[in-house]
Write a protein that holds these residues in place. Sequence first.
Motif, PDB file in Angstrom:
ATOM      1  N   MET A  16       0.793  -1.224   0.033  1.00 32.15           N
ATOM      2  CA  MET A  16      -0.157  -0.092  -0.058  1.00 32.15           C
ATOM      3  C   MET A  16       0.791   1.343   0.121  1.00 32.15           C
ATOM      4  SD  MET A  16      -2.377   1.015   2.967  1.00 32.15           S
ATOM      5  CE  MET A  16      -2.980   2.818   3.309  1.00 32.15           C
ATOM      6  N   VAL A  53       1.193   5.536   0.266  1.00 35.59           N
ATOM      7  CA  VAL A  53       0.370   6.778   0.559  1.00 35.59           C
ATOM      8  C   VAL A  53       0.973   7.810   0.176  1.00 35.59           C
ATOM      9  CG1 VAL A  53      -0.269   8.164   2.489  1.00 35.59           C
ATOM     10  CG2 VAL A  53      -0.460   5.867   2.531  1.00 35.59           C
ATOM     11  N   ARG A  97       2.758  11.191  -0.290  1.00 28.73           N
ATOM     12  CA  ARG A  97       3.219  12.209   0.448  1.00 28.73           C
ATOM     13  C   ARG A  97       3.518  13.752  -0.088  1.00 28.73           C
ATOM     14  NH1 ARG A  97       7.558   9.325   1.731  1.00 28.73           N
ATOM     15  NH2 ARG A  97       6.110   7.970   3.113  1.00 28.73           N
ATOM     16  N   SER A 125      21.736   4.882  -6.065  1.00 25.73           N
ATOM     17  CA  SER A 125      21.406   3.873  -5.707  1.00 25.73           C
ATOM     18  C   SER A 125      20.048   3.321  -5.869  1.00 25.73           C
ATOM     19  CB  SER A 125      21.551   3.498  -4.163  1.00 25.73           C
ATOM     20  OG  SER A 125      20.999   2.579  -3.664  1.00 25.73           O
ATOM     21  N   GLN A 163      18.392   1.893  -4.008  1.00 24.01           N
ATOM     22  CA  GLN A 163      17.690   1.556  -2.540  1.00 24.01           C
ATOM     23  C   GLN A 163      17.576   2.915  -2.111  1.00 24.01           C
ATOM     24  OE1 GLN A 163      20.571  -0.815  -1.177  1.00 24.01           O
ATOM     25  NE2 GLN A 163      19.719  -2.564  -2.268  1.00 24.01           N
ATOM     26  N   LEU A 164      16.917   3.768  -2.799  1.00 21.75           N
ATOM     27  CA  LEU A 164      16.793   5.159  -2.355  1.00 21.75           C
ATOM     28  C   LEU A 164      16.196   5.315  -0.959  1.00 21.75           C
ATOM     29  CD1 LEU A 164      16.442   7.106  -5.550  1.00 21.75           C
ATOM     30  CD2 LEU A 164      18.008   7.683  -3.521  1.00 21.75           C
ATOM     31  N   SER A 165      16.776   5.996   0.033  1.00 20.59           N
ATOM     32  CA  SER A 165      16.271   6.095   1.415  1.00 20.59           C
ATOM     33  C   SER A 165      14.824   6.551   1.425  1.00 20.59           C
ATOM     34  CB  SER A 165      17.136   6.860   2.209  1.00 20.59           C
ATOM     35  OG  SER A 165      16.481   7.274   3.264  1.00 20.59           O
ATOM     36  N   ALA A 166      14.058   5.977   2.214  1.00 19.61           N
ATOM     37  CA  ALA A 166      12.477   6.390   2.160  1.00 19.61           C
ATOM     38  C   ALA A 166      12.169   7.944   2.940  1.00 19.61           C
ATOM     39  CB  ALA A 166      11.792   5.482   3.184  1.00 19.61           C
ATOM     40  N   VAL A 167      13.089   8.441   3.443  1.00 17.31           N
ATOM     41  CA  VAL A 167      12.872   9.715   4.105  1.00 17.31           C
ATOM     42  C   VAL A 167      13.117  10.928   3.271  1.00 17.31           C
ATOM     43  CG1 VAL A 167      13.443  10.809   6.082  1.00 17.31           C
ATOM     44  CG2 VAL A 167      13.695   8.535   5.881  1.00 17.31           C
ATOM     45  N   SER A 168      12.224  11.743   3.440  1.00 14.52           N
ATOM     46  CA  SER A 168      12.460  13.066   2.649  1.00 14.52           C
ATOM     47  C   SER A 168      12.568  14.234   3.611  1.00 14.52           C
ATOM     48  CB  SER A 168      11.557  13.083   1.577  1.00 14.52           C
ATOM     49  OG  SER A 168      10.210  13.553   2.329  1.00 14.52           O
ATOM     50  N   GLN A 183      10.602  16.415   3.501  1.00 16.68           N
ATOM     51  CA  GLN A 183       9.414  17.116   4.055  1.00 16.68           C
ATOM     52  C   GLN A 183       8.807  16.334   5.162  1.00 16.68           C
ATOM     53  OE1 GLN A 183      10.351  16.251   0.790  1.00 16.68           O
ATOM     54  NE2 GLN A 183      10.081  18.148   0.081  1.00 16.68           N
ATOM     55  N   ARG A 184       9.223  15.188   5.581  1.00 17.19           N
ATOM     56  CA  ARG A 184       9.104  14.424   6.887  1.00 17.19           C
ATOM     57  C   ARG A 184       9.322  15.142   8.005  1.00 17.19           C
ATOM     58  NH1 ARG A 184       8.119   9.350   7.050  1.00 17.19           N
ATOM     59  NH2 ARG A 184       8.053   8.314   5.387  1.00 17.19           N
ATOM     60  N   SER A 185      10.751  15.661   8.222  1.00 21.67           N
ATOM     61  CA  SER A 185      11.080  16.408   9.146  1.00 21.67           C
ATOM     62  C   SER A 185      10.232  17.534   9.195  1.00 21.67           C
ATOM     63  CB  SER A 185      12.600  16.872   9.181  1.00 21.67           C
ATOM     64  OG  SER A 185      13.226  15.985   8.232  1.00 21.67           O
ATOM     65  N   LYS A 208       7.267  18.347   8.386  1.00 23.66           N
ATOM     66  CA  LYS A 208       5.882  17.866   8.772  1.00 23.66           C
ATOM     67  C   LYS A 208       5.907  17.432  10.339  1.00 23.66           C
ATOM     68  CE  LYS A 208       1.956  14.887   8.164  1.00 23.66           C
ATOM     69  NZ  LYS A 208       1.465  13.705   7.463  1.00 23.66           N
ATOM     70  N   ALA A 209       6.964  16.770  10.780  1.00 21.43           N
ATOM     71  CA  ALA A 209       7.158  16.413  12.004  1.00 21.43           C
ATOM     72  C   ALA A 209       6.998  17.583  12.951  1.00 21.43           C
ATOM     73  CB  ALA A 209       8.241  15.487  12.338  1.00 21.43           C
TER      74      ALA A 209
END
Lengths: 385, 201
Positions: free
Chosen positions: B1, B3, B5, B180, B182-187, B189-191, B193-194
Amino acid sequence: MPDIAETARTTRAWACYDCGKCTATCPIARAGSNYTPRRHVLATNLGKREIIDNGSLFDCLTCSLCDQRCPADVGYTGLVRKLRELSFREGVEPECPHGGALQSVMRTMAKGGTKQNRLEWLSSDLKTEPKQGEVFYWTGCTMYYDTFFTDFQLATLEATRAAVRLMNNLGVTPVVSPDERCCGHDLLWNGDRKNFELLARHNIKLVAERGAETLVISCAECLRTWKLDYEPLFEGKPPRILHLTEYLAEYLPKLKFHANPPAKRRVTFQDPCRLGRHLGIYDAPRRMLEALPGIELVEMRRSGPAAICCAGGTWSNCDRFAKQIQVERLREARATGADMMVTACPKCQIHFRCAMKDPNLGSEIEIEMRDVAELVADALEKADG
Amino acid sequence: MTVARPGSHPSPKRKRGSGSAPTVEALAGASGSDRSAARAEARGSSWNPNIIVFACNWCSYAGADTAGVSRVQHQPHFRMIRVMCSGRIQPGFVLRAFEKGADGVLVSGCHIGDCHYVFGNERALEQFEKTKNIVKLLGLEEGRLRLEWISAAEGARFAEVINEFTDQVRALGPSPLANSDQLSAVSYQRSAKAARLRAES
Ligand code: FES
């Protein structure tokens, strides 16, 4: 991906009868924070989404003390981890007290593509096997910690060296590998399952390729991760996974300690939360310490399953409450009359040493800190006379 | 699934210089020896690196301005991040840039003794040493990271440093972390938003 309702089911949150023991036990709540596990459990049962949006889940130390006390057997630590995954997916992530540097290091390893220089600490007197072997020694990331935390004379690599020396002393030449990557513990506990799985798959394959049947680990966090969190990812037969002290305890009669210790020392043991409450390993490190000549082991007021953790488990929280927990714990260690606090996790050392830097308390809470492996290695009879 | 972002890219591939140089897309598909061959080819070609430059507000950023105002020509393959003082540039900044695939990172500030916050750049130097050691442990080439003191008056020097560093990074080729699969899942924007959610709660 589990949702809130499923989390309530699988962690037994539904069994909660609101007694509040978790909050009464929680070290952060006791330090005066308004953090409350009980409310999290309630919110989970009610399916309230705020719980994954407001970031409060990242304040949990994940030390598992509340799990120990819960009369309804709710797995709060597991609940926090599952919900953190949901949070992370929604874009809420912890604010790493070290500016995200450690998370970046871990994610860089998850990406791979570089050849790490992680074995430069291996000195010529340490015998290791680069390719195939029966016993794999998992070094963990102590070389990164010593490089990063330069402010408090951290020397966690000493324990890593000591572990190899001890294994050599038993006639074992362990495999160590420069291709080892972070075990993924902290990323997993930060909710980043994707990068955790990349690391886990790489590491499982690495150890399997080296033909290792036994995996010896000295870091409590790596051990927890390998033993519990890698489990569903193993293909084929997993290796036998042991903490260094468990491994050494098996060979205790073979270890030759010098007869005349230079000085008698009184030490106390800080149970790392991962080793103790998460894995139930309380005896092995104590057995090793008690076997050492000239070492007297005294327990802190709260030890074993009741031990208080270093308050900084997953690089996701550090505040005045954490500091207070650390200071209190150090006071407890000092109250035993011990002149050294022995532990089995590099993070305990990092966080307690950091607390000791408090200029207002200074010598009041100062105590020497070392890893159990260092003490055991120091007690060895010198080889060749 | 999955979502959606806001602001995140499912596959943040970077665009790079065109021409005969292998594109990121081509590199991303390659693996192992393929990739190193592609990297070898990229060296010495018209491939342009992605460089992050951290600059303090009072000296090096102003130095870049001086270069611009005096129309000193230099290579343009960098993004500048301005901070008030180089003392702000902690290891996390640099490591994050590399994690995200930067090919090179330049840290700059006022000359020692000239920091507008007295000792900020001494702190920056300490942090830089630490960062360099971590970068070494991770196995990235040391040449991808550099520290330079550039004053507000040194426009020409700014251009010189940029040209030299760009060439140096170009010679090293794309960062092994740049493409790579296997790009890291974090962006970022995450920080953001947090932080917002925390502020609201
Ligand atoms: S203001 Fe430029 S380095 Fe501090």
